[in-house]
Design a protein around this motif. Structure first.
Motif, short mmCIF file in Angstrom:
data_model
loop_
_atom_site.label_atom_id
_atom_site.label_comp_id
_atom_site.label_asym_id
_atom_site.label_seq_id
_atom_site.Cartn_x
_atom_site.Cartn_y
_atom_site.Cartn_z
N LEU A 245 0.83 -1.21 0.00
CA LEU A 245 0.00 0.00 0.00
C LEU A 245 0.86 1.26 0.00
O LEU A 245 0.57 2.22 -0.71
CB LEU A 245 -0.92 -0.01 1.22
N VAL A 246 1.94 1.24 0.79
CA VAL A 246 2.86 2.38 0.80
C VAL A 246 3.46 2.59 -0.59
O VAL A 246 3.52 3.72 -1.10
CB VAL A 246 3.98 2.17 1.84
N ALA A 247 3.90 1.49 -1.22
CA ALA A 247 4.50 1.60 -2.55
C ALA A 247 3.50 2.17 -3.56
O ALA A 247 3.84 3.03 -4.39
CB ALA A 247 5.00 0.24 -3.00
N ALA A 248 2.25 1.70 -3.50
CA ALA A 248 1.24 2.18 -4.44
C ALA A 248 0.94 3.66 -4.21
O ALA A 248 0.81 4.43 -5.18
CB ALA A 248 -0.04 1.35 -4.28
N GLN A 249 0.83 4.06 -2.96
CA GLN A 249 0.55 5.46 -2.65
C GLN A 249 1.69 6.37 -3.09
O GLN A 249 1.47 7.44 -3.66
CB GLN A 249 0.30 5.64 -1.15
N GLU A 250 2.92 5.95 -2.84
CA GLU A 250 4.06 6.77 -3.24
C GLU A 250 4.15 6.89 -4.76
O GLU A 250 4.49 7.95 -5.28
CB GLU A 250 5.34 6.21 -2.64
N ALA A 251 3.84 5.80 -5.46
CA ALA A 251 3.84 5.86 -6.93
C ALA A 251 2.77 6.81 -7.43
O ALA A 251 3.01 7.61 -8.35
CB ALA A 251 3.63 4.46 -7.50
#
Length: 861
Positions: A245-251
């Motif tokens: 989820l963190v990776a998706a949000q940062e992207a």
């Protein structure tokens, strides 16, 4: 501050944990105040997905200083009531860095007469370490205890006479950190009672039982004082889902930022320039002189006594008036003239929480009810920001570290400051952190200036403890050198415990050095060989060898790193033996970061055969880290001479009164000699970093130890060959190997498990072979026999070689050996029954007359 007033500050229409709870299924359950005190966010941390965000701690969420201080002070009053007035006066309060340093100090104030100490992640030159412990779930785990008064933690003796130790953290989630601390300190200073203090107790039933059993185990009473209790329910797979989820949000945020940039570029020229003028507006930054009271520490890093507390309380009103006067209109307000309300943020700095908090409470009083004062601090912790009312971290400012941290540079953060509508920000730092990085265009002050109308900088003088002299220490220990000023490695890759001798002429022709060394006229560490510059053919050979062996090296790096992490704890301190060990240490550090998110400290230290290890560097390490955490790293073993040298040197160092606890075992990439327990492989294969000298080792020379250059309190020396930058392949070597980490991860996991279960006792097979060869070839000196691919390469690059013994059928691992031997006119003898791929023999009776001025091998010998 009343309970009701505190609640009025924290209640919000939307709970600031909804966003995380809905997406990950994380649930907070507890009394009615729990959700008022805590929100939820997602952290970028490989150990824990969620972050409990306190609304009354003053770390991530700006809050009224009086509310933050009142929360800690009230807990301290409860501890005072629990202990009774007499025992409360004798108690010692210990807070945890970085988040609870201010909270712990406020608790100590609530006890009124208790001295205070907080742990720290900042080593301080001259300060003696009184202990340390680990915080397993943190992104930066090592805590140091550096009290100026060495008896502070002793608490009046042992047994029944020892005072109560009060340990303060912001949350009590599992109890691991507190148990680690009590266990370590109880072994040094046993006492009958401990009190644990936290804002919230979120332990599970099993964790509660574990604390009860632990108290019985050590025979002490352990009390718990918290503001509220509850539990966190985490569904299966929450860590992996949280990371995704963190990776998706940062992207997504990166895409949005890029879209904004594209839109700005698409604007007509004049409009774009006007927009940049508006966006580029920065608030003025003004320095305000606090007139901090002399002799009062900036916080509890080295201890804070009741006398310090009284002096600070007396000085706070005047310091607040200086800040008020420096704010726009402050002078008018102090004269009683009316003005409109304004929002002011007092922003502390990482561990420096208490001083800005108390300045904030005093500023609240100075500005009166017309002003709205808030308080928070910057932090090392990386947390995802999501602009949603149901998420606790709405905005994030990112800026570089500005206090020259021991673990190297990195990003730092200020949360919920941007977009919060503050008219002014008072940034409070200590003088150690008042550096050019703080004032840089990308630094903290510039970041703040873009989001407020005025920035004040208030600098608290960093307290310097009176050093306790060491029996062998007559001078302040030097600090490590880092790139780009010394070496081509990034500054975070390695700290060199060396002194810079780059401007000293130390090189001598190879034949002159060999004659002097073998005649006893000089030691090899008193001069340097002329740096070998590879031919185009040899350089191409290195590049091809690197590409061919990168995966093999990556496997060995991963295997030795996983073994170290499994056997030496979660946060070892890597100390490579300069210089062959340094590339390996950097790669081990990169593996730990890539696979586990660990940011391991890494230093390079000098060891000299026949002269021992750098004792000043060992004292530096002991002053900044627990010696038991130090793991010595080298590239490979030959016959094991350095392994023996290190063990003898550590024994001699401790016998001379040096700090004890260093483990002399070396961890290596390859152990063909069977000399160590911790290795990546025992195969003797080509490690391309052995093919070259400084140009694959950060452009650093061999280490130098010469009496006229290195004093008793100096580090050994080394040179930085800046002029060879065009030939430097140090970064290429690291990047090529690191690029194969994911590819070999599965093999590493299997190999590490096998090694951990295997009998890895040293066989010393290599030493036996070297003794045999020394006698068979009439050399009679094991120091002139250099076994293994790496050591043989060194012979050809730095010494006067006599012969090369090559294992029959060794193959491509010896291609560069054969080329170097051909270039130097050295015969290569094919042999059987060799435990190494090759062995290099230095001429045993070298003189320039015997070999000629070119230093080539004896012909026909």
């Amino acid at each position: 501050m009343s309970e009701r007033a505190t609640r009025e500050e924290t209640v919000d229409v939307v709970w600031s944990g909804n966003w995380v709870a809905e997406r990950l299924g994380v649930a907070l359950e507890g009394d009615g105040e729990l959700r008022e005190l805590l929100g939820l966010a997602l952290r970028r941390n490989p150990k824990r997905a969620h972050l409990l965000v306190s609304n009354v701690l003053g770390k991530h969420v700006p809050q009224r200083p009086s509310v933050v201080y009142g929360a800690g002070y009230g807990l301290g009053e409860r501890v005072r009531e629990l202990l009774g007035e007499r025992e409360a006066r004798r108690a010692v309060v210990l807070g945890y860095a970085e988040t609870a340093t201010g909270l712990g100090h406020a608790v100590a104030d609530g006890l009124r007469d208790a001295p205070y100490l907080h742990s720290t992640r900042r080593p301080v030159a001259g300060a003696r370490q009184a202990g340390g412990f680990e915080e397993s779930h943190s992104h930066a785990t090592s805590h140091l205890l550096l009290p100026e008064d060495g008896e502070l933690l002793a608490g009046g003796g042992s047994g029944a006479d020892a005072s109560t130790l009060v340990l303060v953290d912001d949350e009590f989630s599992t109890g691991n950190t507190v148990l680690n601390t009590i266990r370590a300190l109880h072994a040094l200073h046993p006492r009958e009672r401990y009190v644990i203090v936290a804002l919230v107790d979120m332990r599970s039933a099993d964790d509660r039982d574990r604390l009860t059993a632990f108290a019985a185990e050590i025979g002490a009473r352990v009390d718990l004082v918290t503001r509220t209790t509850g539990t966190v329910t985490l569904p299966d797979g929450v860590l992996e889902r949280g990371q995704a989820l963190v990776a998706a949000q940062e992207a997504e945020q990166a895409e949005q930022a890029e879209a904004v940039r594209q839109a700005e570029r698409a604007k007509p020229t004049g409009q774009a320039e006007r927009a940049r003028e508006v966006d580029g507006h920065a608030a003025p930054v003004t320095r305000v002189d606090l007139d901090w009271p002399a002799g009062v520490p900036d916080g509890g890093r080295h201890g804070f006594t009741p006398a310090h507390r009284a002096a600070l309380e007396a000085a706070l009103p005047a310091m607040a008036d200086r800040i008020a006067a420096a704010l726009d209109g402050g002078a008018h307000r102090s004269q009683g003239r009316a003005r409109s309300p304004r929002r002011v943020l007092v922003l502390g700095f990482e561990e420096l929480m208490y001083a800005p908090l108390r300045l904030g409470t005093a500023l609240e009083a100075a500005l009166g009810p017309d002003a709205e004062v808030r308080y928070s601090t910057t932090t090392r912790s990386p947390v995802l920001a999501v602009d949603d009312p149901g998420y606790a971290i709405r905005t994030r400012l990112v800026f570089p570290a500005h206090d020259d941290p021991a673990d190297g540079p990195g990003d730092r953060y200020a949360y919920n400051v941007a977009g919060a509508g503050f008219d002014a920000v008072v940034a409070v730092v200590d003088s150690t952190a008042d550096t050019p990085e703080l004032h840089a265009p990308e630094g903290l002050l510039a970041r703040l200036a873009a989001h407020t109308g005025q920035v004040l900088l208030a600098v608290v003088p960093s307290y310097t403890p009176t050093p306790v002299p060491h029996a062998q220490e007559s001078a302040v220990l030097p600090e490590p050198l880092r790139g780009p000023d010394f070496s081509s490695y990034a500054p975070e890759d390695v700290g060199w415990l060396l002194q810079d001798l780059s401007d000293t002429e130390l090189e001598a022709p190879t034949e002159e050095r060999e004659e002097a060394i073998q005649s006893g006229g000089a030691h090899y560490a008193e001069s340097l060989p002329v740096e070998y510059q590879p031919s185009a053919e040899y350089q191409a050979l290195f590049t091809a060898a690197l590409e061919t062996s990168a995966a093999r090296i990556a496997r060995a790096v991963g295997t030795v790193t996983e073994t170290v992490l499994a056997e030496r704890g979660p946060r070892p301190v890597l100390v490579s033996l300069a210089r062959a060990g340094t590339p390996v240490g950097v790669l081990m550090r990169r593996w730990a970061r890539h696979r586990h998110g660990l940011d391991l400290p890494h230093y390079a230290i000098s060891i000299v055969r026949g002269r021992g290890i750098d004792a000043t560097a060992l004292r530096w390490l002991a002053a900044h880290h627990d010696p038991a955490d130090v793991v010595f790293v080298d590239g490979w073993t030959g016959k094991g001479a350095i392994t023996r040298e290190l063990a003898a040197a550590i024994e001699e160092f401790e016998a001379a009164g040096g700090p004890a606890g260093f483990d002399p075992e070396i961890s290596v990439l390859a152990d063909p000699g069977g000399c160590v327990r911790t290795y990546g492989t025992r195969e003797d294969f080509l490690i391309p970093s052995a093919c070259l000298n400084s140009t694959v080792s950060g452009l650093i020379s061999r280490t130098v130890l010469r009496a006229d250059l290195v004093g008793p309190d100096d580090f050994h020396g080394g040179k930085f060959y800046r002029e060879l930058a065009d030939s430097d392949v140090s970064g290429l070597f690291l990047d090529t190997v690191a690029a194969r980490f994911d590819e070999v991860a599965g093999q590493v996991e299997d190999e590490a498990k096998e090694l951990l279960a295997a009998d890895r006792a040293p066989t010393w097979e290599g030493w036996a072979a070297v003794e045999r060869i020394s006698e068979e070839y009439g050399i009679h000196d094991v120091n002139l026999v250099k076994p293994g691919v790496g050591e043989t390469t060194r012979v050809l690059l730095r010494r006067v070689p006599w012969k090369i013994l090559a294992k029959r059928g060794a193959g491509a691992d010896l291609t560069h050996i054969r080329l170097l031997a051909e270039q130097r006119g050295v015969p290569v003898e094919e042999v059987d029954d060799l435990p190494y791929s090759c062995v290099g023999l230095i001429h045993p009776r070298f003189t320039r007359g015997a070999t000629g001025a070119d230093g080539k091998a004896v012909q026909g010998a």
